[in-house]
Design a protein around this motif. Structure first.
Motif, PDB file in Angstrom:
ATOM      1  N   ARG A  27       0.828  -1.201   0.000  1.00 40.88           N
ATOM      2  CA  ARG A  27       0.000   0.000   0.000  1.00 40.88           C
ATOM      3  C   ARG A  27       0.869   1.261   0.000  1.00 40.88           C
ATOM      4  NH1 ARG A  27      -4.279   1.989   4.673  1.00 40.88           N
ATOM      5  NH2 ARG A  27      -5.520   3.316   3.308  1.00 40.88           N
ATOM      6  N   TYR A  31       0.997   4.214  -3.092  1.00 39.32           N
ATOM      7  CA  TYR A  31       0.697   5.634  -2.933  1.00 39.32           C
ATOM      8  C   TYR A  31       1.895   6.523  -3.255  1.00 39.32           C
ATOM      9  CZ  TYR A  31      -3.549   4.123  -0.477  1.00 39.32           C
ATOM     10  OH  TYR A  31      -4.751   3.555  -0.137  1.00 39.32           O
ATOM     11  N   ASP A 148      -0.144   5.766   5.665  1.00 35.47           N
ATOM     12  CA  ASP A 148      -0.751   5.611   4.348  1.00 35.47           C
ATOM     13  C   ASP A 148      -1.998   6.469   4.222  1.00 35.47           C
ATOM     14  OD1 ASP A 148       1.200   3.842   3.579  1.00 35.47           O
ATOM     15  OD2 ASP A 148       0.021   2.045   3.991  1.00 35.47           O
ATOM     16  N   LEU A 152      -2.762   9.643   1.666  1.00 28.99           N
ATOM     17  CA  LEU A 152      -3.968   9.906   0.885  1.00 28.99           C
ATOM     18  C   LEU A 152      -4.457  11.336   1.102  1.00 28.99           C
ATOM     19  CD1 LEU A 152      -5.921   6.551   1.263  1.00 28.99           C
ATOM     20  CD2 LEU A 152      -5.157   7.587  -0.876  1.00 28.99           C
ATOM     21  N   LEU A 155      -2.215  13.500  -0.946  1.00 31.39           N
ATOM     22  CA  LEU A 155      -2.541  13.404  -2.368  1.00 31.39           C
ATOM     23  C   LEU A 155      -3.822  14.163  -2.694  1.00 31.39           C
ATOM     24  CD1 LEU A 155      -1.544   9.679  -2.874  1.00 31.39           C
ATOM     25  CD2 LEU A 155      -0.455  11.644  -3.977  1.00 31.39           C
ATOM     26  N   ILE A 164      -4.984   8.231  -7.707  1.00 31.57           N
ATOM     27  CA  ILE A 164      -5.600   7.324  -6.745  1.00 31.57           C
ATOM     28  C   ILE A 164      -6.610   6.426  -7.450  1.00 31.57           C
ATOM     29  CG2 ILE A 164      -7.066   7.210  -4.682  1.00 31.57           C
ATOM     30  CD1 ILE A 164      -4.193   8.087  -4.178  1.00 31.57           C
ATOM     31  N   HIS A 335      -9.708   1.645   1.646  1.00 26.15           N
ATOM     32  CA  HIS A 335      -9.692   2.211   0.299  1.00 26.15           C
ATOM     33  C   HIS A 335     -10.371   1.282  -0.697  1.00 26.15           C
ATOM     34  CE1 HIS A 335      -7.105   4.492  -2.929  1.00 26.15           C
ATOM     35  NE2 HIS A 335      -8.379   4.444  -3.254  1.00 26.15           N
TER      36      HIS A 335
END
Length: 434
Positions: A27, A31, A148, A152, A155, A164, A335
């Motif tokens: 993961r 990312y 993580d 996100l 991002l 994504i 996710h």
């Protein structure tokens, strides 16, 4: 650690830990599989560059698994200061001599190989609290998943499209038919906090009995559609609904809607991972601060639940539905898609009281300050929880769509400043018995 965890099958547990370590690393690498410019750039002073997070998770793993448990000579002691989260503020980190993207990947890969060697040799029946039940591995797995989720959020702040992955979610169901909007939770004594949960953090312990009077709590999180009514009614222009600090923040920042929302005529739009789209009325509202959540609750004739009320509504189990790990029809975690699921999408994830979507979708603000439980003991280091206790951080519960299942449970406590909106935060309302 206050609970002794019996390890029923050491081989199976080691295999599970190895799988969790592999999954979280996959993961993290996914990312950060973007252009180097995006990795080293600071997209907001609230967030670190992505490349800092990438190397930080490896450094944390080295400190706790390799050095503390494995007794291994430090690999890169000269970088410890760079990746100590308490030494440099996020806004200052871009100016540090950080490892570059390729070097960061090589470093965390080298650490991970040695971590697996430690896992192979460790005695999980050792009474040492870091070793017992593989606690130290749970510590680093959850820590990396938390970063993580932070990646996100970074991002999202970058506003760069196409970074994504998307996914499908189950449909919602009408909240105007069938079950009432609120659920009554009767008064009584319940057990709050983690008892024998192997990987629970210090701030979730010790489990303790406490009494709560009866109250009402929303069956679902507050939706975008409901929140737009607050906006349309002039909620951001009326100081009656805001605390003094909240109103000062609204006035100083000119806040008039959740973060990433803009209005075009009569239509509200949001920017989600770089792509504009109409705000979906049937999703839980997200990217709201505690101040906004609190103001909405006042406007709606209620209040935010305390974290004790939130936890009791879960029914006293690891998850609202029971102790089994989450399934795709119980919660929006890990996710599955890059957004909250529609209201009413997970009836099988309801608590015994009938409260839904308590786990996943959005972190839920509560009315509680982040404070220690009676009998709290710091473990394994005070900087995880203890230094944050006080009346500066509000507690959030339940996890979001970006939270991994291994990093959330009904007793898990998240916390942040009441102004924070870049996190995937929403809320539900409560009210006391009449």
């Amino acid at each position: 650690m206050t609970d002794s965890i019996k390890v029923p099958d050491v081989t199976a547990l080691k295999e599970k830990i190895a799988a969790e370590l592999a999954a979280v690393r996959d993961r993290s690498l996914a990312y950060t599989d973007v252009d180097d410019d995006l990795l080293v750039r600071q997209h907001s002073p609230l967030m670190s560059p992505l490349v800092w997070d990438l190397a930080h998770v490896g450094n944390y793993e080295e400190l706790w698994v390799l050095r503390e448990v494995g007794g291994i000579t430090p690999l890169r002691p000269e970088i410890d200061d760079l990746y100590d989260a308490f030494t440099h503020t996020r806004s200052a980190r871009p100016s540090l001599p950080l490892l570059g993207p390729d070097e960061a990947r090589r470093y965390i890969s080298g650490v991970r190989g040695r971590v697996l060697d430690v896992l192979d040799k460790i005695d999980l029946d050792d009474p040492d609290p870091l070793r017992a039940g593989g606690f130290v591995f749970g510590l680093v797995v959850q820590h990396e998943h938390q970063h993580d989720e932070t990646m996100l959020a970074t991002l999202q702040l970058s506003r760069e499209p196409g970074l994504i992955r998307e996914g499908d979610l189950p449909p919602g169901r009408s909240t105007n038919l069938g079950a009432p909007r609120e659920v009554h939770i009767p008064g009584g004594i319940f057990t709050m906090g983690a008892a024998a949960t192997p990987w629970a953090y210090d701030n979730e312990r010790p489990a303790h009995r406490m009494y709560l009077p009866g109250y009402w709590i929303d069956r679902f999180p507050v939706s975008n559609g409901a929140y737009t009514e607050f906006v349309a009614s002039g909620g951001y222009e009326d100081p009656r609904w805001w605390t003094a600090e909240g109103w000062q923040w609204v006035e100083a920042k000119g806040v008039r809607a959740p973060l990433f929302w803009t209005r075009d005529g009569d239509i509200w739009w949001r920017t989600r991972f770089g792509r504009p789209e109409p705000v979906p009325a049937d999703e839980p509202v997200q990217h709201v601060s505690w101040y906004e959540a609190d103001a909405y609750a006042r406007w709606a004739g209620g209040r935010l639940p305390t974290e004790a009320e939130w936890e009791k509504a879960c029914g006293g189990r690891t998850y609202p539905w029971g102790d089994a790990d989450p399934t795709l029809d119980q919660a929006n975690l890990g996710h599955l898609a890059a957004r909250p699921a529609p209201i009413g999408a997970f009836p099988q994830g309801a608590s015994p009281y009938g409260v839904e979507q308590l786990i996943g979708d959005v972190w839920e603000w509560t009315d509680s300050w982040f404070l220690p439980y009676p009998g709290y003991r710091s473990f394994p280091y005070k900087e995880y929880s203890e230094v944050f206790f006080g009346q500066e951080h509000r507690v959030l519960r339940g996890g979001s769509w970006a939270t991994h299942p291994s990093a959330v449970r009904t007793t898990f406590r998240n916390w942040d400043y009441p102004v924070r909106r870049q996190i995937f935060s929403g809320f539900r309302c409560a009210r006391s018995e009449d």
